[in-house]
Design an enzyme around this catalytic site. Structure first.
Site, PDB file in Angstrom:
ATOM      1  N   CYS A 205       0.786  -1.187  -0.049  1.00 51.12           N
ATOM      2  CA  CYS A 205       0.091   0.114  -0.026  1.00 51.12           C
ATOM      3  C   CYS A 205       0.968   1.268   0.177  1.00 51.12           C
ATOM      4  O   CYS A 205       1.632   1.409  -1.007  1.00 51.12           O
ATOM      5  CB  CYS A 205      -0.969   0.020   1.177  1.00 51.12           C
TER       6      CYS A 205
ATOM      7  N   HIS B 111      -3.942  -4.611  -0.632  1.00 51.62           N
ATOM      8  CA  HIS B 111      -3.416  -5.212   0.511  1.00 51.62           C
ATOM      9  C   HIS B 111      -3.601  -6.799   0.573  1.00 51.62           C
ATOM     10  O   HIS B 111      -4.861  -7.303   0.668  1.00 51.62           O
ATOM     11  CB  HIS B 111      -4.284  -4.746   1.806  1.00 51.62           C
TER      12      HIS B 111
ATOM     13  N   GLU C  26      -2.859  -9.013   2.552  1.00 53.38           N
ATOM     14  CA  GLU C  26      -3.263  -9.524   3.780  1.00 53.38           C
ATOM     15  C   GLU C  26      -4.611  -9.408   4.104  1.00 53.38           C
ATOM     16  O   GLU C  26      -5.201 -10.052   5.160  1.00 53.38           O
ATOM     17  CB  GLU C  26      -2.544  -8.843   5.203  1.00 53.38           C
TER      18      GLU C  26
END
Length: 244
Positions: free
Chosen positions: A107, A216, A218
């Site tokens: 990011c 992202h 994750e």
């Protein structure tokens, strides 16, 4: 340059492949740079789930000794750069890259690698690993928040097996052009693109030892887990005894 992330990760993603490090031998050791970013714990958990041995640290020697370094980031560009500089992250990143040691930005961690970013009329100098500037998305609906497809670079290692999947974005700013020319004998950078409304922007870059994603991983469910596993699979396993 991004906006604050949702408090919980995406519960499900479009890919169903499990995350694996993809390489035999001991688990890769990954340092997540602890510079105060709000999303570090979710990044640590995602990397552990993908098969890494993970340490959250700002210690220079430990960050340099790791097989891979992850630089996360959320929020304002200027604030993230100040946090990275405050822990000497710029020197850690430069030292790793000069030695061919892998780094992954996430990011604002991607945005920070560019020469500069302009936010609310304020221009902030970036880490300068890539030329170009991060600017506001040209779209009616901003921030760009939610799942989106990407256009992976041909032969991408990060997106191997997940070329058609969707990833989770949350940002108002992006690198909307790519300026690094292909020069010399080194492999040309691989740039992955995405589009929000009519505005195209850099979604990911693979440039030698330096990789980064605007989205992202994750928070991108199984697709993000596979991407992290793909990255872990590229890491060289450094000599444990030598580092001890």
């Amino acid at each position: 340059m991004g906006t604050t992330e949702p408090g919980s990760s995406a519960a499900a993603g479009p890919a169903d492949a499990p995350a694996t490090a993809g390489a035999p031998g001991p688990a890769p050791r990954v340092a997540v740079l602890d510079h105060g970013s709000g999303n570090v714990r979710s990044v640590v958990r995602a990397l552990e789930a993908a098969g890494a041995e993970v340490e959250l640290t700002a210690d220079r020697e430990r960050a340099l000794a790791a097989d891979g370094l992850v630089v996360p980031g959320v929020g304002a560009y200027s604030a993230t750069l100040a946090q990275i500089l405050a822990v000497g992250g710029d020197r850690i990143i430069e030292r790793r890259l000069s030695g061919g040691l892998p780094v992954l930005g996430i990011c604002v961690g991607l945005q920070a690698m560019f020469q500069a970013g302009t936010e609310h009329g304020e221009r902030t100098r970036g880490l300068g690993q890539w030329p170009g500037e991060v600017t506001h998305l040209q779209a009616e609906v901003v921030p760009h928040m939610g799942w989106n497809t990407v256009e992976p670079a041909p032969g991408s290692a990060l997106f191997a097996g997940i070329e058609q999947e969707r990833f989770y974005f949350v940002h108002s700013y992006a690198a909307r052009s790519w300026e690094l020319e292909d020069t010399g004998p080194l492999k040309a950078p691989q740039v992955t693109w995405a589009q929000h409304e009519q505005d195209r922007f850099v979604a990911a870059v693979e440039n030698g030892s330096l990789s980064a994603t605007q989205f992202h991983p994750e928070k991108s469910g199984a697709a993000g887990a596979r991407l992290l596993a793909n990255w872990l699979g590229t890491l060289p396993r450094r000599d444990r005894e030598q580092d001890a």
